[in-house]
Design an enzyme around this catalytic site. Structure first.
Site, short mmCIF file in Angstrom:
data_model
loop_
_atom_site.label_atom_id
_atom_site.label_comp_id
_atom_site.label_asym_id
_atom_site.label_seq_id
_atom_site.Cartn_x
_atom_site.Cartn_y
_atom_site.Cartn_z
N SER A 538 -78.88 -5.23 74.80
CA SER A 538 -77.92 -5.72 75.78
C SER A 538 -78.54 -6.88 76.56
CB SER A 538 -77.47 -4.57 76.68
OG SER A 538 -76.29 -4.90 77.38
N ASP A 624 -67.64 -3.49 70.48
CA ASP A 624 -68.38 -3.55 71.74
C ASP A 624 -67.59 -4.38 72.76
OD1 ASP A 624 -70.22 -3.73 73.80
OD2 ASP A 624 -71.89 -4.30 72.50
N HIS A 658 -70.64 -0.34 72.32
CA HIS A 658 -71.90 -0.83 72.86
C HIS A 658 -73.07 0.10 72.56
CE1 HIS A 658 -74.09 -3.60 75.39
NE2 HIS A 658 -74.54 -2.62 76.14
#
Length: 692
Positions: A538, A624, A658
């Site tokens: 991320s 995501d 995600h």
């Protein structure tokens, strides 16, 4: 195209101009998720990645079996008391998801745990395996039992886009009510009598911006909007105080917050403002008797704790004043004591404030550890439930007896296969950044490991999020093969307080990247590491891309998971999820030319050049919402077209979000895939794929 041949992304130049600067983005077409060419390209990349790593199939299976073999597959959590019930979750061998259960309470002591067995008399309230069925993805966003214990509110997501559908279930009969509300966010809160449930709704940019009141037994069309946040920088949330006396409605940006409260006995009433928002002032509250506890940073960078009367919540009186060396993280109010979670010297701690005695801090046995309050829903209690772990100690659950000040170990996660913490050792080392700042590094290895050793260096460094020293079963597959694992606690995280965060954000963001490179060079120079494989996800994926641009020679390989590597283009587009609220974190390049130039100077996608880059594995998910799949897709395409070195691999989960695949066995296989790739990057025996 053969799967043995690297895919070549077509180039369709798109010209964009910002602040007089014109750039060409030849891979912008990959942002169209519905374009068959995009899907075909992602599938071609997946095929190439699978072909390129096919020689690791046996190693992947071996690591998967190691993870599986160390895990007690049929297990249960320590029950937590709430009202007349003990609540817990359990897992069953062969099943992907957890099962939420409860048991009628007959005393204050948790029922005895029996490994591999459900508790006698249990009531299953939510079985993730039955809900998931044969769907490839499943997640629960909300799971909240009403105060009287009769009804469960829960929400589910079957795609990974973190947009949930809310439902209600009568727990005494198992009846699923007709009430159904799609498109909600995480969380929610019950009224005191269980007739109303409050939830948040998201907008097109995936921002929770509205709070609604739903009356059980009515249709969603009749739900009442109780609050709407018009400022696009702010998210809203709704919760219930531990005392169950107040509904707490919070609105917050990255740097500012505002709270409203409502007596939970009167769910149709009006929320009362605690204190109006003021830019840069963050605060949160909990309720205790005739007052609120307020954790805030007004003239207190590392936060202080204050008290405020219920009838005058804006009047804050200090209880724990600000300290430059201690960051107050959270406060939990109970009937006879208050608990403060804090961070000092890069480690977490817990402070107890009895109502009739002097404050004190709880001591823990290891010099490197992570401790936090966990699972304390009861307002009237003489015990505090704690979670504890370190890099060598598996996750542990303690009850802290407030009368005797005794830590009572209730459970330590079992690690099968003869794991002994004494076989491993953890260390704290310090690197020196370019500006002389000392950067802490947490290190774990198996005793007897020959140094220098191949090393995985993990980093994050954004949002004041701390990567604390914790245990990992999967990590043992590296340590037992002679690897060192290290966490670089770089600026931008929160490990050393609010200052640490502020020195790694906005126009100081480059400190995050240079700190990580300094940590890598320190690990080699000080004799820990022979070679370094960097890993982050991320915003930590942004760190991977930026650090690799900064010093590609420092790394033997890079794993970038759901990486935020097209940062500039994303933060320039306010229609995308998270962008506007993120301007307080990165700056606003759309309206500020200086911010634009600064972000352009470090955004990984913009700064790929023709130098030799290390092998890179980028992992993403098609659904995501937080970091869109096209960021790593564009990045890998540009690396392959521009840079030397590699290979550059892209792996896209075509039905996940995600967090990747949702089932635990699927997640273990994904981790085995990544660990096998890491091992292959280090020195190896070509016949076995094992490190020398």
């Amino acid at each position: 195209m053969s799967s043995d041949t690297p895919p070549v992304a077509k180039k369709i130049p798109v010209e964009r101009t910002h602040h007089g600067d014109t750039v060409i983005d030849e891979y912008a077409w990959l942002t169209d998720k519905e374009d068959p060419d995009t899907v075909a390209y992602l599938e071609a990349e997946n095929a190439f990645t699978e072909a390129s790593t096919s020689h690791l199939s046996e190693l992947r299976e071996r690591i998967f079996q190691e993870i599986k073999g160390r895990t007690l597959e049929t297990d249960l959590s320590v029950p937590t008391r709430k009202g007349g019930w003990w609540y817990y979750s359990r897992t069953e061998e062969g099943k992907q998801y957890g099962i939420q259960c409860r048991l009628a309470a007959t005393g204050d002591t948790p029922p005895e745990l029996k490994a591999g067995e459900p508790l006698e008399g249990e009531q299953v309230i939510l079985d993730g395996n039955k809900l998931a069925g044969d769907r490839p993805f499943f997640a629960v966003g909300t799971s909240a039992v009403c105060p009287d214990g009769d009804t469960l509110a829960y929400s589910t997501d079957f795609s990974g886009n973190e947009r949930f559908t809310l439902r209600f279930k009568r727990l005494d009969t198992g009846e699923l009510l007709d009430d159904e509300i799609p498109g909600i966010f995480y969380g929610g809160a019950w009224s005191a009598d269980g007739t109303a449930f409050f939830y948040t709704m998201i907008d097109e940019a995936w921002r929770p911006y509205r709070v609604y009141r739903h009356i059980i037994g009515t249709s969603a069309e009749q739900d009442v909007l109780v609050y709407e946040e018009e400022d696009e920088r702010f998210w809203v949330g709704i919760g219930l105080s531990r005392s169950e006396r107040y509904l707490v409605l919070s609105a917050g940006s990255k740097i500012t917050s505002e709270v409203r409260v409502l007596d939970a006995d009167y769910p149709t009433g009006e929320f009362k403002l605690v204190r109006p928002r003021r830019t840069g002032v963050e605060y949160a509250i909990d309720h205790a008797g005739d007052h609120f506890l307020v954790l805030h940073n007004e003239n207190a960078r590392n936060f202080e704790l204050a008290s405020a009367p219920v009838d005058d919540p804006a009047a804050w009186t200090p209880l724990i004043p600000h300290r430059e060396d201690t960051r107050l993280l959270d406060v939990d109010a109970f009937s006879d004591h208050t608990v403060v979670h804090f961070r000092r010297d890069g480690l977490t701690g817990i402070r107890v404030l009895p109502s009739d005695g002097e404050p004190y801090e709880i001591s823990f046995p290891e010099p490197i550890h992570t401790a936090e309050p966990a699972g304390n829903p009861e307002f009237h209690t003489g015990r505090l439930r704690l979670g504890y772990t370190s890099m060598v100690t598996p996750p542990s659950v303690y009850d802290y007896d407030l009368a005797t000040r005794e830590l009572i170990l209730l459970k330590r996660r079992p690690v099968l296969g003869g794991y002994d913490p004494a076989d491993y050792e953890q260390f704290r080392s310090w690197a020196s950044a370019e500006d002389g700042t000392r950067i802490p590094i947490s290190i774990v290895m198996r005793k007897g490991t020959e140094r220098p050793a191949p090393t995985v260096l993990y980093g994050y460094g954004s949002y004041e999020t701390s990567i604390d020293p914790t245990f990992s079963v999967a990590r043992l597959s590296l340590l037992d093969r002679g690897f060192v694992f290290a966490i670089a606690h770089v600026r931008g995280g929160g490990e050393l307080g609010r200052r640490w965060y502020e020195e790694g954000k906005l126009t100081l963001k480059k400190n995050t990247f240079s700190d990580f490179v300094a940590a890598a060079r320190h690990m080699k120079k000080s004799g820990w590491s022979s070679e370094i494989i960097a890993r982050g996800g991320s915003a930590g994926g942004l760190l991977m891309g930026a650090a690799t641009n900064l010093a590609p020679e420092a790394f033997t390989g890079v794993v970038a998971e759901v990486p935020f590597v097209d940062a500039l283009n994303t933060i320039l587009d306010p229609s995308l999820p998270l962008t506007v609220i993120e301007w307080d974190e990165w700056g606003d390049p759309l309206h500020n030319a200086d911010v634009y130039e600064y972000m352009k100077s470090y955004s990984p996608y913009e700064n790929v050049d023709d130098r030799a880059y290390p092998p890179i594995l980028a992992i993403t998910s098609l659904n995501d919402t937080r970091v869109l799949y096209h960021e790593p897709a564009k990045w890998i395409a540009r690396l392959r077209a521009t840079a030397k070195g590699g290979p550059f691999l892209l792996k896209t989960e075509m039905g996940a979000g995600h967090g990747g695949r949702s089932g635990r066995y699927d997640a273990w296989r994904e981790e085995a895939f990544t660990l096998a790739w890491i091992i292959d990057r280090a020195s190896k025996n070509e016949e076995t794929g094992e490190t020398q």
